[in-house]
Design an enzyme around this catalytic site. Structure first.
Site, short mmCIF file in Angstrom:
data_model
loop_
_atom_site.label_atom_id
_atom_site.label_comp_id
_atom_site.label_asym_id
_atom_site.label_seq_id
_atom_site.Cartn_x
_atom_site.Cartn_y
_atom_site.Cartn_z
N ARG A 217 0.82 -1.21 0.00
CA ARG A 217 0.00 0.00 0.00
C ARG A 217 0.85 1.26 0.00
NH1 ARG A 217 -3.20 -2.24 4.85
NH2 ARG A 217 -1.77 -3.96 4.55
N GLU B 158 7.45 -12.49 13.53
CA GLU B 158 7.11 -13.10 14.81
C GLU B 158 7.62 -14.54 14.92
OE1 GLU B 158 2.97 -11.78 15.04
OE2 GLU B 158 3.16 -11.99 17.22
C1 PRP Z 1 1.07 -3.83 6.71
C2 PRP Z 1 1.26 -2.34 6.56
C3 PRP Z 1 2.70 -2.14 6.93
C4 PRP Z 1 2.92 -3.20 7.98
C5 PRP Z 1 2.90 -2.59 9.35
O1 PRP Z 1 1.54 -4.49 5.59
O2 PRP Z 1 0.97 -1.91 5.24
O3 PRP Z 1 3.55 -2.35 5.82
O4 PRP Z 1 1.84 -4.15 7.87
O5 PRP Z 1 3.11 -3.55 10.36
P1 PRP Z 1 4.36 -3.49 11.35
O6 PRP Z 1 4.56 -2.06 11.77
O7 PRP Z 1 3.95 -4.37 12.49
O8 PRP Z 1 5.55 -4.04 10.60
P2 PRP Z 1 1.18 -6.04 5.30
O9 PRP Z 1 2.05 -6.90 6.15
O10 PRP Z 1 -0.29 -6.20 5.45
O11 PRP Z 1 1.68 -6.24 3.79
P3 PRP Z 1 1.10 -5.65 2.39
O12 PRP Z 1 1.08 -4.13 2.49
O13 PRP Z 1 2.11 -6.10 1.39
O14 PRP Z 1 -0.26 -6.21 2.18
N1 ADE Z 2 -0.82 -3.93 9.41
C1 ADE Z 2 -0.51 -4.31 10.65
N2 ADE Z 2 -1.54 -4.09 11.49
C2 ADE Z 2 -2.54 -3.56 10.72
C3 ADE Z 2 -3.87 -3.10 11.00
N3 ADE Z 2 -4.37 -3.15 12.23
N4 ADE Z 2 -4.59 -2.60 9.98
C4 ADE Z 2 -4.08 -2.55 8.73
N5 ADE Z 2 -2.85 -2.97 8.41
C5 ADE Z 2 -2.09 -3.46 9.39
#
Ligand code: PRP
Ligand code: ADE
Length: 177
Positions: free
Chosen positions: A66, A103
């Site tokens: 995103r 994790e």
């Molecule tokens: C989400 C979000 C961040 C990350 C934040 O991505 O867009 O990149 O999680 O989490 P954190 O601070 O605990 O690391 P996601 O893992 O859903 O991947 P995507 O954007 O590729 O779908």
């Molecule tokens: N990535 C990690 N935590 C999330 C949340 N609560 N909503 C959307 N994206 C996320």
């Protein structure tokens, strides 16, 4: 002001309990993109913020997936190039790599080396800051290229997870939960 705009933007974020796992309250930025008013508002917030930091950044690094949408808008407002940070095996040519711990697993992030060089001042952008694991790993990766990571930007910050404790650069967030 940006703060007033951000309050309105917050009303466009849809929240989904127990997605994608039980106990997770998922904050969905795509609902913003599905409303033209919301999308204009988001773009205007990034534009205003870009005028605040103009001249301090040479490149935008945008985090999969995103973050790509936000990084492109931000790069256009700053009039600088943007580069994607992706999971391994998706970017051709010369890349820098960083292995990081999740994790209960490990993964590798990559970034192409063309635009990132010694001394480049990089802004890193994503939609949401949760634990900060993704942002922290991305900053370490970008530093491997010799670039200086000067600013992190996220639209949403989950404040209780205290990601700021592990991130050693300034973080701008527009919406807090
Ligand atoms: C989400 C979000 C961040 C990350 C934040 O991505 O867009 O990149 O999680 O989490 P954190 O601070 O605990 O690391 P996601 O893992 O859903 O991947 P995507 O954007 O590729 O779908
Ligand atoms: N990535 C990690 N935590 C999330 C949340 N609560 N909503 C959307 N994206 C996320």
């Amino acid at each position: 002001s940006i703060e007033d705009d951000a309050l309105v933007l917050k009303s466009y974020i849809k929240s989904y309990p127990d997605f994608p796992l039980p106990g997770i309250l998922f904050r969905d930025i795509f609902n913003v993109f599905q409303n033209t008013d919301g999308l204009q508002l988001l773009n205007n917030i990034l534009k205003k913020y870009a005028t605040e930091i103009a001249g301090t950044v040479d490149c935008v690094a945008m985090l999969e997936a995103r973050g790509f949408l936000l990084g492109t808008l931000m790069a256009l407002h700053l009039n600088v190039p943007c580069v994607p940070v992706r999971k391994k095996g998706k970017l051709p040519g010369k890349v820098a790599q960083l292995e990081y711990s999740l994790e209960y697993a490990k993964d590798v992030l990559e970034v192409q080396l063309d635009v990132l060089k010694e001394g480049k001042r990089v802004l890193v952008i994503d939609d949401l800051l949760a634990t900060g694991g993704t942002l922290d790993a991305s900053i370490q990766l970008l530093r491997k290229t010799g670039a200086e990571v000067v600013q992190a930007v996220v639209i949403m910050e989950l404040v209780d997870l205290e990601a700021r404790k592990k991130i050693d650069i300034p973080i701008k967030s527009f919406i807090q939960y």
